[in-house]
Design a protein around this motif. Sequence first.
Motif, PDB file in Angstrom:
ATOM      1  N   THR A 287      -3.985  10.292   0.590  1.00  0.00           N
ATOM      2  CA  THR A 287      -3.207  10.521  -0.634  1.00  0.00           C
ATOM      3  C   THR A 287      -3.686  11.775  -1.355  1.00  0.00           C
ATOM      4  O   THR A 287      -2.882  12.626  -1.750  1.00  0.00           O
ATOM      5  CB  THR A 287      -3.322   9.304  -1.569  1.00  0.00           C
ATOM      6  OG1 THR A 287      -2.809   8.148  -0.897  1.00  0.00           O
ATOM      7  CG2 THR A 287      -2.545   9.526  -2.855  1.00  0.00           C
TER       8      THR A 287
ATOM      9  N   ARG B 195       0.832  -1.200   0.000  1.00  0.00           N
ATOM     10  CA  ARG B 195       0.000   0.000   0.000  1.00  0.00           C
ATOM     11  C   ARG B 195       0.867   1.252   0.000  1.00  0.00           C
ATOM     12  O   ARG B 195       0.560   2.249  -0.668  1.00  0.00           O
ATOM     13  CB  ARG B 195      -0.928   0.014   1.217  1.00  0.00           C
ATOM     14  CG  ARG B 195      -1.893   1.206   1.231  1.00  0.00           C
ATOM     15  CD  ARG B 195      -2.532   1.385   2.593  1.00  0.00           C
ATOM     16  NE  ARG B 195      -1.526   1.686   3.597  1.00  0.00           N
ATOM     17  CZ  ARG B 195      -1.644   1.360   4.879  1.00  0.00           C
ATOM     18  NH1 ARG B 195      -2.715   0.726   5.295  1.00  0.00           N
ATOM     19  NH2 ARG B 195      -0.683   1.665   5.735  1.00  0.00           N
TER      20      ARG B 195
ATOM     21  N   LEU C  70      -6.483   1.835  -3.278  1.00  0.00           N
ATOM     22  CA  LEU C  70      -5.928   1.948  -1.928  1.00  0.00           C
ATOM     23  C   LEU C  70      -6.933   1.720  -0.819  1.00  0.00           C
ATOM     24  O   LEU C  70      -6.537   1.560   0.340  1.00  0.00           O
ATOM     25  CB  LEU C  70      -5.324   3.356  -1.739  1.00  0.00           C
ATOM     26  CG  LEU C  70      -4.206   3.768  -2.691  1.00  0.00           C
ATOM     27  CD1 LEU C  70      -3.945   5.267  -2.576  1.00  0.00           C
ATOM     28  CD2 LEU C  70      -2.933   2.987  -2.410  1.00  0.00           C
TER      29      LEU C  70
ATOM     30  N   MET D 192       0.587   4.055  -2.792  1.00  0.00           N
ATOM     31  CA  MET D 192       0.253   5.447  -2.479  1.00  0.00           C
ATOM     32  C   MET D 192       1.188   6.394  -3.212  1.00  0.00           C
ATOM     33  O   MET D 192       0.750   7.403  -3.782  1.00  0.00           O
ATOM     34  CB  MET D 192       0.330   5.694  -0.965  1.00  0.00           C
ATOM     35  CG  MET D 192      -0.828   5.125  -0.179  1.00  0.00           C
ATOM     36  SD  MET D 192      -0.664   5.369   1.626  1.00  0.00           S
ATOM     37  CE  MET D 192      -0.958   7.148   1.759  1.00  0.00           C
TER      38      MET D 192
END
Length: 334
Positions: free
Chosen positions: A87, A39, A79, A43
């Motif tokens: 983000t 992740r 995500l 990101m």
Amino acid sequence: MHMVNNLISPAVAGLMYSCSTAVAGYSIKKIKLENSPERTAMMGAAGAFVFAAQMVNFTIPGTGSSGHLCGGILLAALLGPYAAFLTMAGILLVQALLFADGGILALGCNIWNIAFYSCIVGGLFIWKPIMKGGVSKKRIIIASIIASIISLQLGAFSVALEALASGNSQLPFVDFISVIQPIHLAIGLVEGFITAGVLSFVYEARAELIWGGKREEEKKAKLSFNKLIAALSATAILTAGALSLAGSEYPDGLEWSISKITGSIEIESSSEFYKKLDSFQKAIAILPDYSLKNSDTAFGTSLSGIFGGAVVALSLIGGSSLINNSKKDSLIAG
């Protein structure tokens, strides 16, 4: 849909900063429950891609207006809603501080209007229910289009509400929504198709990365995770460095809506507070308006895109790593 300082009163700005900060705090708490190195990398790569994509305005035919990818639904699909919100908030912060894109005073509004509605509302209440029956290319296309349209409609409506609550008499509420909603309907439709295209590629390359539901069928990964990250990063660089130069010269949906009412894409303010705030923001911006200071060359635009994408990626990777490490520290302390 990046609001400038002049549209917002300090009181409304303070309220929206509080709301956006509360959602950010809750999002950090939620992603602390996970510890995903994948992740963190996603990101950075997806954040850089969305930053670059937002630099490319596409013309809305027959209107004299343009739009650009918001990217919130795309981020939520890759995500999850909470990491996506953080983000997008990071992207908007970099845009405001380094490029004077979106007002510092209006940053809380912009995070709410763009990140909250697309990532949280669009991700949790539109994307996830559609994916509940199983992730498929058909559902990806349907969810991308519906979620993009609805989230942009909510964001545009919030812009009008925030201007109304700020006492902005130059933008009468009914007149404002009568122009800002239809143009963002068109922008949302285009965004939906772009989002569906990107996510369909990810689905074909590595289906398990699509968030929100079980798989209808087992699909063999065509790209390794590292190669997919490299592909997203390379696309971000190409978009920021080259495609951004081909963006539409027409004003975006918000500026166009304002011009339809006031006759100008900008609302002038006689207040010294707003003048000083705008001067301060331009002074601290490294590349104001995505160009070199006192220059309007194509090189400045390309440099802005590549530099900004790199800052976004590194900031998000660093921030996500700090969140992961803080979780480890708390577990050790416990």
